[in-house]
Design an enzyme around this catalytic site. Structure first.
Site, PDB file in Angstrom:
ATOM      1  N   LYS A  81       6.306  99.136  15.211  1.00 47.67           N
ATOM      2  CA  LYS A  81       5.549  99.417  16.429  1.00 47.67           C
ATOM      3  C   LYS A  81       6.384 100.338  17.320  1.00 47.67           C
ATOM      4  O   LYS A  81       7.488  99.988  17.725  1.00 47.67           O
ATOM      5  CB  LYS A  81       5.239  98.117  17.156  1.00 47.67           C
ATOM      6  CG  LYS A  81       4.548  98.316  18.485  1.00 47.67           C
ATOM      7  CD  LYS A  81       4.097  96.995  19.070  1.00 47.67           C
ATOM      8  CE  LYS A  81       3.554  97.173  20.469  1.00 47.67           C
ATOM      9  NZ  LYS A  81       3.128  95.894  21.043  1.00 47.67           N
TER      10      LYS A  81
ATOM     11  N   LYS B 190       1.973 101.059  13.782  1.00 43.81           N
ATOM     12  CA  LYS B 190       1.241 101.237  15.032  1.00 43.81           C
ATOM     13  C   LYS B 190       1.999 102.180  15.949  1.00 43.81           C
ATOM     14  O   LYS B 190       3.198 101.977  16.137  1.00 43.81           O
ATOM     15  CB  LYS B 190       1.084  99.877  15.693  1.00 43.81           C
ATOM     16  CG  LYS B 190       0.496  99.918  17.080  1.00 43.81           C
ATOM     17  CD  LYS B 190       0.492  98.556  17.686  1.00 43.81           C
ATOM     18  CE  LYS B 190       0.063  98.674  19.124  1.00 43.81           C
ATOM     19  NZ  LYS B 190       0.233  97.459  19.848  1.00 43.81           N
TER      20      LYS B 190
HETATM   21  C1  PBG Z   1       1.418  94.179  23.226  1.00 42.63           C
HETATM   22  C2  PBG Z   1       0.422  95.107  22.636  1.00 42.63           C
HETATM   23  C3  PBG Z   1       0.126  96.412  23.059  1.00 42.63           C
HETATM   24  C4  PBG Z   1      -0.892  96.874  22.213  1.00 42.63           C
HETATM   25  C5  PBG Z   1      -1.207  95.853  21.340  1.00 42.63           C
HETATM   26  N1  PBG Z   1      -0.365  94.784  21.603  1.00 42.63           N
HETATM   27  C6  PBG Z   1       0.625  97.202  24.199  1.00 42.63           C
HETATM   28  C7  PBG Z   1       2.036  97.520  24.340  1.00 42.63           C
HETATM   29  O1  PBG Z   1       2.874  97.281  23.474  1.00 42.63           O
HETATM   30  O2  PBG Z   1       2.350  98.039  25.404  1.00 42.63           O
HETATM   31  C8  PBG Z   1      -1.517  98.231  22.296  1.00 42.63           C
HETATM   32  C9  PBG Z   1      -2.780  98.419  21.565  1.00 42.63           C
HETATM   33  C10 PBG Z   1      -3.540  99.622  21.928  1.00 42.63           C
HETATM   34  O3  PBG Z   1      -3.072 100.539  22.626  1.00 42.63           O
HETATM   35  O4  PBG Z   1      -4.696  99.703  21.498  1.00 42.63           O
HETATM   36  N2  PBG Z   1       0.894  92.936  23.524  1.00 42.63           N
END
Ligand code: PBG
Length: 328
Positions: A197, A250
């Site tokens: 991520k 991601k």
């Molecule tokens: C964190 C989380 C995020 C997303 C999914 N889980 C945001 C982040 O890490 O700031 C982002 C998903 C998206 O942008 O569609 N709980």
């Protein structure tokens, strides 16, 4: 007389039927996971302004929405909670009657066949919006956060979640959740690791949707640096070693090479997250009449699958159901 070379182009592109016959990749609605935001702050569905067509849902309307999603053929949802109370230890993330715990129960009750995946993170539940516990200097404390994260995952499982998906990028997040689930008899519950991520600008609209923007600083200390791909392979390898059953890359669009590399190196189901910013950009351009929404969205999604993803998390999922039907 002219002599033509013996080599001829393959005449496979003449009709839609022939094109379909030789197609290498195909999208099916069963490839999709649809994210849902459930909020304690609303009493009717509230559209997320930067993500047209997506809503913050009150628990009361969830049964109907779950049924609609399942009827479209979408096999799974990914849940995010927006609590009305936030604090510095994320209490509502693991409260037995927290928003996500309630939502899981309602959905599993209404549509038992719909697979419920719960996002396990603390940012939506923290007053400061970071994904973990902070020390007095504002640094995220990895191991202190793991304890709360594991508690959160267990409470989601106790509420009935089918799969838990830790997304906060603390080191050993998968391992600590595997341990607590096993200790409590949930040895069969799969973990979907948000393994690779990235610290991405593409999460912008999500932070409005989930009201989870960090109040200061950013997430670069725990999320990955966009230029790195070998490091992503290392993150994925560790998640698998810790017991992940499924892995994730991601965002998706700017990270197609990461998806391809992960597909080549690992054999577990590979999930790609077509994140909020990727959705909103298409919506905005389409609303301006600059692009053809269906065509662009489907091209992006087939690209993600062609890159190597087995399953795609996408805010387009309900529309994809419609679009695939139109093409039948
Ligand atoms: C964190 C989380 C995020 C997303 C999914 N889980 C945001 C982040 O890490 O700031 C982002 C998903 C998206 O942008 O569609 N709980």
């Amino acid at each position: 007389m002219t002599v033509f070379p013996a080599i001829r182009p393959r005449r496979l592109r003449q009709t839609e039927q022939l094109r379909h016959f030789v197609r290498e990749t195909e999208l099916s609605i069963t490839d999709f996971i649809y994210p849902l935001f459930i909020s304690e702050e609303v009493n009717q569905p509230k559209e997320i302004s930067a993500m047209p067509g997506n809503f913050q849902w009150p628990v009361n309307d969830l049964a109907k929405e779950a049924l609609r999603i399942y009827s479209l053929g979408i096999p799974a949802v990914l849940l995010f909670g927006i609590p009305s109370e936030k604090d510095t230890v994320g209490s509502q993330a693991y409260a037995p009657k927290g928003i996500v715990q309630k939502a899981i129960k309602v959905i599993k009750n209404a549509v038992p066949e719909l697979i419920v995946i719960s996002d396990v993170c603390l940012c939506e539940y923290m007053s400061h919006g970071h994904c973990g516990v902070l020390d007095k200097n504002g640094y995220v404390q990895n191991d202190e956060s793991l304890v709360l994260l594991a508690k959160t995952a267990l409470s989601h499982k106790e509420a009935g979640a089918d799969i838990v998906a830790p997304s906060n990028m603390m080191d050993y997040q998968v391992g600590s959740i595997r341990e607590i689930l096993d200790k409590n008899g949930f040895t069969n519950t799969p973990i979907l690791g948000y393994s690779a991520k990235y610290a991405s600008g593409f999460y912008g609209p999500f932070r409005e949707a989930a009201q989870s923007a960090p109040q200061f600083g950013d997430r670069k200390a725990y999320q990955m640096d966009p230029p790195n791909v070998r490091e992503a392979m290392e993150e994925i390898r560790l998640d698998i070693q810790e017991g992940a059953d499924m892995i994730m890359v991601k965002p998706a669009l700017a990270y197609m090479d990461v998806i391809t590399k992960a597909r080549q190196q690992f054999n577990l189901p590979l999930i790609a997250y077509n994140v909020s910013g990727e959705y909103s950009m298409v919506k905005a351009a389409a609303q301006n009449g600059w692009i053809d929404e269906k065509r662009i969205a489907m091209e992006i999604l087939i690209g993600i699958k062609r890159a190597g993803a087995d399953i795609i998390i996408s805010y387009f999922a309900p529309q994809v159901a419609q679009w695939l039907k139109e093409n039948e």
